[in-house]
Design a protein around this motif. Sequence first.
Motif, PDB file in Angstrom:
ATOM      1  N   PRO A 277      33.195  40.573  38.487  1.00  0.00           N
ATOM      2  CA  PRO A 277      32.939  39.406  37.635  1.00  0.00           C
ATOM      3  C   PRO A 277      32.054  38.389  38.361  1.00  0.00           C
TER       4      PRO A 277
ATOM      5  N   THR B  10      34.952  37.129  29.658  1.00  0.00           N
ATOM      6  CA  THR B  10      34.784  38.294  30.531  1.00  0.00           C
ATOM      7  C   THR B  10      34.211  37.937  31.898  1.00  0.00           C
ATOM      8  N   ASN B  11      33.872  36.659  32.100  1.00  0.00           N
ATOM      9  CA  ASN B  11      33.285  36.201  33.370  1.00  0.00           C
ATOM     10  C   ASN B  11      31.974  36.909  33.685  1.00  0.00           C
ATOM     11  N   HIS B  12      31.102  37.003  32.659  1.00  0.00           N
ATOM     12  CA  HIS B  12      29.753  37.534  32.843  1.00  0.00           C
ATOM     13  C   HIS B  12      28.766  36.629  32.117  1.00  0.00           C
TER      14      HIS B  12
ATOM     15  N   ARG C  81      36.470  47.088  33.383  1.00  0.00           N
ATOM     16  CA  ARG C  81      37.160  45.998  34.076  1.00  0.00           C
ATOM     17  C   ARG C  81      36.945  46.050  35.586  1.00  0.00           C
TER      18      ARG C  81
END
Length: 572
Positions: A123, A140-142, A119
């Motif tokens: 991101p 997950t903002n990837h 985490r």
Amino acid sequence: MQRSKFLGSLFLCLVLLPIGLMPGATVAHAQPAERCFAETGYCISGPIRAFWEGNGGLAVFGLPIGPQQEAIGEDGKPRQVQWFERHRLELHPENPAPYTVQLGRLGIERLSQQGRDWRAFPPLDPNNADAERCVFFAATNHQVCDEFLRAFRSFGLNFPNTPGIRFEESLALFGLPISEPLTEVIEGKEYTVQWFERARFELHPENRPPFNVLFGRLGAEIFANRGAGGPLRGTTWQLESFGPIEAPLAARTERPATLTFEAERVNGFSGCNAFSGPYQATAAAITFGPLISTLVACTDEALGRQESEILSALTGTVPYTLAGNRLQIRYNEGRSMLTYRAAQNPIDQLRREPWQLETFGPLEAPEVARTERPATLTFEADQVNGFSGCNNFGGSYQATADTLTFGPLRTTLAACTDEVLTRQEQAIFTALTGAAPYRIEGDRLRISYDGGRKQLTYRAASVPASAVTGTVTYLQRSALPPEALIQVQPVDVSRADAPAIVLATSSFQAGGRQAPFPFALPYDPARIEERNTYAVQARITVNGQLRFISTQRYEVITRGRPTRVEVIVQPV
């Protein structure tokens, strides 16, 4: 896996695990419904074999590097588990097909093993996502792009009645991306990698496509770094029986004897005393280093024999076997055996309710925690919150069956104005840094630190505290300076021919107050033997010099004695 599920059956360049890296490995002989591998000496069978063969085999999972056996699964419950070079497969027979075999989240697990929190990876701003070359994962903002995206789309679990490779099947195999592409060193060379929940994609530009993207050997890396006795770890083992193989004795159950294995240390409880020390393991034997132990006397003959057998067995090099959910350790030249079974899932116990600090510091002479503003810990799914007695704190954590790994803790910045509170807070923050071994004994949570020499002991907050209370006073007409230190200890004085055993220490400064000084000494009823004699002793020091000490024996707790006393100290 159906042939149509692949862009080529040799998409991955296989790196086989040499036999020399598998201590004790021998070539297994196939039994019916088994498939065995001479390269590692292990076999696959049943649902795990069917899953392995139907979803990519060597290219996706690699070779088996351990036997199928019972261990604590990712959900904290006993499961049939088998390790492979790139994955860990778990049996979940309660699930409907095709979910009876599940994959471990080895990407997250390997990062945690390295002390890295996924985490914490930066991101990607959704506004900067590249919709033409990439797929963005909002969860997950990837994003996954180019060669890594082609690799992601080329493999997937084989869902029934779904020709080709669907996005959901790829997601089920690899999980979500948990990082952007990074530069990392693998086997001495720098590579561009991207982490997923269940995989690490590696870009190898020296190889021609499609072999320029390889899957990391996470299973082998995790297994190797759990210590040579990898299958021992991740489980709390509870003693079932001990003694001669022909006539074993049942272990006591009121205070279960336990063992937990970390990377290089073993922690345990004999039924009377906690102990810990170094160990090394191969596939067939465990070598125990010197064990340090608390010194509580076993007043029960059966408990005394149980402890004697445990400490005798855990000396030097001894053979062991894993059979189902049983760990069997042979000793006394093979004539005797300790039998442990996988214990109740401690992770569920961690999260059941808040914990309140009772003691902290050295195992031999812990200090009693302050009770006016109790120090607490509360575990949620992935967040821990607490109070040190001075400051609130919180942060992320991960738990296995024997280890808590804490991320950086955020804390308020109030000053501790009391010397004892300061020591208490320092002990808490020292213990809750990085990876810390722990165990749960009944209603007590014990977290080890300082190489196992010190311990935080918490009790479940819903359990009423048992405590000896009272006051410390003196008859002389003299005032104490603010820095005067009052120390109160409950001690076991059962043996007239031996020094008293200190159970705990409560220390506090006068701070301008004068006698009588109230005190409260919490104790664990499970550690009290009714046949023993316990007493309270006290002393007062000023700048390290002894000024007053108790000379009378103030007996408490057992044999009808009170739990409240007035202790009168005499001048020195």
